[in-house]
Write an enzyme that holds these catalytic residues in place. Sequence first.
Site, PDB file in Angstrom:
ATOM      1  N   THR A 157       6.976  -4.960   2.683  1.00 51.83           N
ATOM      2  CA  THR A 157       5.872  -4.990   3.643  1.00 51.83           C
ATOM      3  C   THR A 157       5.684  -6.370   4.279  1.00 51.83           C
ATOM      4  O   THR A 157       5.450  -6.454   5.488  1.00 51.83           O
ATOM      5  CB  THR A 157       4.566  -4.512   2.974  1.00 51.83           C
ATOM      6  OG1 THR A 157       4.777  -3.192   2.459  1.00 51.83           O
ATOM      7  CG2 THR A 157       3.408  -4.501   3.954  1.00 51.83           C
ATOM      8  N   PHE A 180       7.900  -8.447   5.103  1.00 52.50           N
ATOM      9  CA  PHE A 180       8.928  -8.598   6.133  1.00 52.50           C
ATOM     10  C   PHE A 180       8.638  -7.712   7.335  1.00 52.50           C
ATOM     11  O   PHE A 180       8.897  -8.096   8.475  1.00 52.50           O
ATOM     12  CB  PHE A 180      10.310  -8.328   5.547  1.00 52.50           C
ATOM     13  CG  PHE A 180      10.681  -9.309   4.474  1.00 52.50           C
ATOM     14  CD1 PHE A 180      10.878 -10.651   4.772  1.00 52.50           C
ATOM     15  CD2 PHE A 180      10.803  -8.908   3.153  1.00 52.50           C
ATOM     16  CE1 PHE A 180      11.192 -11.564   3.781  1.00 52.50           C
ATOM     17  CE2 PHE A 180      11.126  -9.814   2.161  1.00 52.50           C
ATOM     18  CZ  PHE A 180      11.317 -11.145   2.477  1.00 52.50           C
ATOM     19  N   GLU A 209       4.709  -9.467  13.812  1.00 52.81           N
ATOM     20  CA  GLU A 209       4.159 -10.698  14.382  1.00 52.81           C
ATOM     21  C   GLU A 209       5.172 -11.384  15.298  1.00 52.81           C
ATOM     22  O   GLU A 209       4.812 -11.910  16.356  1.00 52.81           O
ATOM     23  CB  GLU A 209       3.727 -11.669  13.283  1.00 52.81           C
ATOM     24  CG  GLU A 209       2.388 -11.343  12.691  1.00 52.81           C
ATOM     25  CD  GLU A 209       1.734 -12.554  12.074  1.00 52.81           C
ATOM     26  OE1 GLU A 209       1.191 -13.400  12.822  1.00 52.81           O
ATOM     27  OE2 GLU A 209       1.769 -12.653  10.834  1.00 52.81           O
ATOM     28  N   HIS A 236       1.920   0.536   5.930  1.00 56.91           N
ATOM     29  CA  HIS A 236       3.356   0.718   5.669  1.00 56.91           C
ATOM     30  C   HIS A 236       3.485   2.078   4.990  1.00 56.91           C
ATOM     31  O   HIS A 236       3.080   2.234   3.844  1.00 56.91           O
ATOM     32  CB  HIS A 236       3.877  -0.414   4.786  1.00 56.91           C
ATOM     33  CG  HIS A 236       5.362  -0.507   4.724  1.00 56.91           C
ATOM     34  ND1 HIS A 236       5.995  -1.576   4.124  1.00 56.91           N
ATOM     35  CD2 HIS A 236       6.350   0.308   5.164  1.00 56.91           C
ATOM     36  CE1 HIS A 236       7.308  -1.411   4.210  1.00 56.91           C
ATOM     37  NE2 HIS A 236       7.536  -0.263   4.830  1.00 56.91           N
TER      38      HIS A 236
END
Length: 131
Positions: A33, A35, A41, A67
């Site tokens: 999560t 990553f 972002e 996620h």
Amino acid sequence: MILIGTKCQLEQTVTQELTAAAVGSGALPVFGTPFMAAMMENAALTALQNFLEEDQGSVGTHLDIHHDAPTPIGMKVWAEAEITGVSENGKMVDFKVSAWDERGPVGGGVHTRAVINSRRFLDKCNKKLEA
């Protein structure tokens, strides 16, 4: 002027280094999560960057994501950010973020970035080191 609707999509293949087990956010060898959040972002940062002046940058101020599905090592993942709103003064930018793998959606949410003067931001940050 920042254009609402601007999108950026990034792609990578899940490796052992990008797993929940590797980063410590979980114990399994699946796409982590943290990553996924970083990819979202990064997509937002990239979508916004072309609208900024040379002395400007942006920083994340809010990230609200979910996620929903695991992705195994070796499978490709994508993250996309779309500009959905800009504050009246142009300093706060909202994004819809989403992620998916070769089998379908894996996550999504919203993200906000603040447009900053990079030098002033770093000066303010580094003042924390002064006694």
